[in-house]
Motif scaffolding. Structure first.
Motif, PDB file in Angstrom:
ATOM      1  N   LEU A 269     -59.953  -5.893  -2.143  1.00  0.00           N
ATOM      2  CA  LEU A 269     -60.262  -4.109  -2.588  1.00  0.00           C
ATOM      3  C   LEU A 269     -59.255  -3.249  -1.894  1.00  0.00           C
ATOM      4  CD1 LEU A 269     -63.999  -4.101  -2.704  1.00  0.00           C
ATOM      5  CD2 LEU A 269     -62.779  -3.594  -4.436  1.00  0.00           C
ATOM      6  N   SER A 270     -59.171  -3.822  -0.491  1.00  0.00           N
ATOM      7  CA  SER A 270     -58.026  -2.729   0.304  1.00  0.00           C
ATOM      8  C   SER A 270     -56.708  -3.204  -0.187  1.00  0.00           C
ATOM      9  CB  SER A 270     -58.568  -3.221   1.712  1.00  0.00           C
ATOM     10  OG  SER A 270     -57.234  -3.612   2.273  1.00  0.00           O
TER      11      SER A 270
ATOM     12  N   LYS B 144     -52.738 -13.714   2.515  1.00  0.00           N
ATOM     13  CA  LYS B 144     -52.702 -14.560   3.282  1.00  0.00           C
ATOM     14  C   LYS B 144     -52.319 -13.976   4.718  1.00  0.00           C
ATOM     15  CE  LYS B 144     -52.659 -19.068   3.861  1.00  0.00           C
ATOM     16  NZ  LYS B 144     -53.890 -19.937   3.442  1.00  0.00           N
ATOM     17  N   HIS B 145     -51.533 -13.358   4.755  1.00  0.00           N
ATOM     18  CA  HIS B 145     -51.194 -12.683   6.097  1.00  0.00           C
ATOM     19  C   HIS B 145     -52.310 -11.850   6.833  1.00  0.00           C
ATOM     20  CE1 HIS B 145     -48.363 -11.493   9.100  1.00  0.00           C
ATOM     21  NE2 HIS B 145     -48.422 -10.314   8.912  1.00  0.00           N
TER      22      HIS B 145
ATOM     23  N   ALA C  70     -52.546 -12.099  10.821  1.00  0.00           N
ATOM     24  CA  ALA C  70     -51.358 -11.456  10.666  1.00  0.00           C
ATOM     25  C   ALA C  70     -50.343 -11.834  11.674  1.00  0.00           C
ATOM     26  CB  ALA C  70     -51.434  -9.871  10.945  1.00  0.00           C
ATOM     27  N   LYS C  71     -50.251 -13.511  12.030  1.00  0.00           N
ATOM     28  CA  LYS C  71     -49.577 -14.137  12.848  1.00  0.00           C
ATOM     29  C   LYS C  71     -48.128 -14.248  12.128  1.00  0.00           C
ATOM     30  CE  LYS C  71     -49.309 -18.177  15.944  1.00  0.00           C
ATOM     31  NZ  LYS C  71     -47.996 -18.615  15.432  1.00  0.00           N
ATOM     32  N   GLN C  72     -47.046 -13.947  12.686  1.00  0.00           N
ATOM     33  CA  GLN C  72     -45.714 -14.345  12.048  1.00  0.00           C
ATOM     34  C   GLN C  72     -45.727 -15.899  12.496  1.00  0.00           C
ATOM     35  OE1 GLN C  72     -42.547 -11.687  13.496  1.00  0.00           O
ATOM     36  NE2 GLN C  72     -43.328 -10.073  12.042  1.00  0.00           N
TER      37      GLN C  72
ATOM     38  N   THR D  35     -53.240  -5.164  12.997  1.00  0.00           N
ATOM     39  CA  THR D  35     -54.567  -5.524  13.069  1.00  0.00           C
ATOM     40  C   THR D  35     -55.067  -6.204  12.041  1.00  0.00           C
ATOM     41  OG1 THR D  35     -54.890  -3.745  14.489  1.00  0.00           O
ATOM     42  CG2 THR D  35     -57.015  -4.655  13.804  1.00  0.00           C
ATOM     43  N   ALA D  36     -55.633  -7.410  12.012  1.00  0.00           N
ATOM     44  CA  ALA D  36     -56.038  -8.100  10.952  1.00  0.00           C
ATOM     45  C   ALA D  36     -57.251  -8.896  11.059  1.00  0.00           C
ATOM     46  CB  ALA D  36     -54.825  -9.185  10.451  1.00  0.00           C
ATOM     47  N   TYR D  37     -57.475 -10.011  10.354  1.00  0.00           N
ATOM     48  CA  TYR D  37     -58.822 -10.675   9.914  1.00  0.00           C
ATOM     49  C   TYR D  37     -58.706 -12.298  10.202  1.00  0.00           C
ATOM     50  CZ  TYR D  37     -59.918  -6.190   7.738  1.00  0.00           C
ATOM     51  OH  TYR D  37     -59.876  -4.976   7.447  1.00  0.00           O
TER      52      TYR D  37
END
Ligand SMILES: Cc1ncc(COP(=O)(O)O)c(C=O)c1O
Length: 388
Positions: free
Chosen positions: A81-82, A237-238, A243-245, A256-258
């Protein structure tokens, strides 16, 4: 004979067991071998070969270009959704008749559910009624579609394929295009359901699948995002993996991710389950045939069947009571459950739940009516032993 006793007797004719659950998983394939492999190799957690393979197999099965597995369907729906552009304080059109997670995911984005009526033909979102409602309340401006009543932007619509029965997606896609709405499918219940030769979840911009323990394919808990949009899949996926490179040792996270990852252990189960989906689907079709036969001469009840042009996974077998028998629903539920044959009513309408009572909604006469007349029957594929 009272209708509750007749329904119980007909269910028993099909299940031929003294005690039967609504929907139980079955693990007679490679589940144990694959899970054991994870344990023996130590690859039990957030990355591993089964994660990659499950994503590949899901894309292959659904015909979607990309699949991203996640911790559960609810988290997957929140993310898509986001990514489809839903922002805090927007509204999202969702069916009043759905599992609570459909609306919760909207709130997890800070947006508001706006409830839509159901369709007797599909048990899902009613496209014609929604078109009439949008004519009344919506205004398309350069910045998007707005609800004149609430002043909020209506960003998206979430069709949910109830018990595996597909919403009329071609009609909904046309309506959504007219009102500039993103279409995000809640396909939690519809793995193995198609419209023509197109799998549910591949009509909108993106979709969510669920692998909760009661679903047609289970990973214990888990879900997936499917989409044909490569950029959206990459972002999904990121965002769901902190959100790790990518780097062999450095921990650099660029937003800031999940942590919504599906562990390799669960993906291993998913791979084994998906290997067997054709037999699950065949068993469910046979179960539908047996229930149809068992209920054929029973007045006031009807088994809900696939619409022409659709292939349905029959995730949960569904009995619809006639309007006159609706007041017998609770007696049927009490009698069948007391006798060990597990049945269930459909969910409480979402706009009646305390946290959603004040939300925007259209008139929902069909959803209100269906909510009193639906009974789900025992639906496990292993009720057909020769097939599974
Ligand atoms: C229609 C619907 N939406 C969303 C979900 C949520 O999925 P999950 O339990 O994997 O979070 C489910 C099932 O649980 C569902 O049936």
């Amino acid at each position: 004979m009272p209708i509750a006793d007749t329904v119980l007797e007909r269910i028993r004719r099909v299940t031929r067991l003294p005690k039967v659950a609504l929907h139980e998983p079955t693990f007679g394939g490679n589940e144990l071998a694959y899970v054991t492999e994870c344990i023996q190799t130590g690859w039990v957690s957030s990355v591993g070969e089964f994660v990659n393979r499950f994503e590949h197999d899901l894309a292959d099965f659904t015909g979607a270009a990309h699949a991203v597995v996640v911790s559960n369907g609810t988290s997957g729906l929140q993310i898509i959704l986001s990514l489809a552009g839903v922002k805090p304080d927007d509204e999202v059109l969702v069916p009043a008749l759905s599992f609570v997670a459909t609306a919760n995911a909207v709130r997890h984005c800070g947006a508001w559910p706006h409830f839509v009526d159901s369709d007797y033909r599909t048990l899902g979102l009613n496209v014609d009624a929604l078109a009439a409602h949008l004519r009344d309340v919506a205004e398309v401006r350069p910045e998007g579609c707005f609800n004149r009543r609430s002043g909020r932007r209506i960003a998206a619509v979430v069709p949910m394929h109830t018990f595996g029965h597909p919403v009329d997606m071609p009609a909904l896609m046309e309506l959504a295009a007219r009102y500039r709405l993103e279409v995000v499918e809640d396909a939690a219940e519809s793995l193995g359901s198609w419209i023509g030769n197109r799998h549910t979840g591949t009509f909108g911009r993106c979709a969510m699948l669920s692998f909760n323990g009661n679903k047609i394919v289970t990973t214990g808990g888990g879900g997936a995002i499917v989409t044909n949009d490569a950029a959206l899949a990459k972002r999904a996926k990121h965002l769901t993996t902190t959100a790790k490179q990518p780097h062999p040792w450095a921990f650099f996270h660029d937003e800031t991710a999940y942590n919504f990852r599906l562990p390799n252990l669960n993906a291993a189960m998913g791979c084994a389950q998906l290997e067997r989906i054709d037999s699950f689907l065949e068993a469910k079709r046979e179960l539908t045939r047996l229930y149809t036969e068992a209920f054929a001469d029973v007045p006031d009840v009807e088994l809900f069947l696939a619409r022409p042009g659709t292939t349905v996974n029959y995730w949960l077998q569904t009995l619809i009571l006639s309007a006159t028998a609706a007041d017998q629903r609770d007696a049927i539920l009490a009698t069948t459950n007391a006798a060990g044959q597990m049945t269930r009513p459909v969910w409480e309408l979402l706009y009646t739940l305390p946290m959603y009572r004040a939300c925007e909604r259209m008139h929902t006469p069909v959803a209100d009516d269906l909510a009193r007349r639906i009974i789900n029957l025992p639906s496990s594929p292993q009720l057909i032993p020769g097939v599974v």
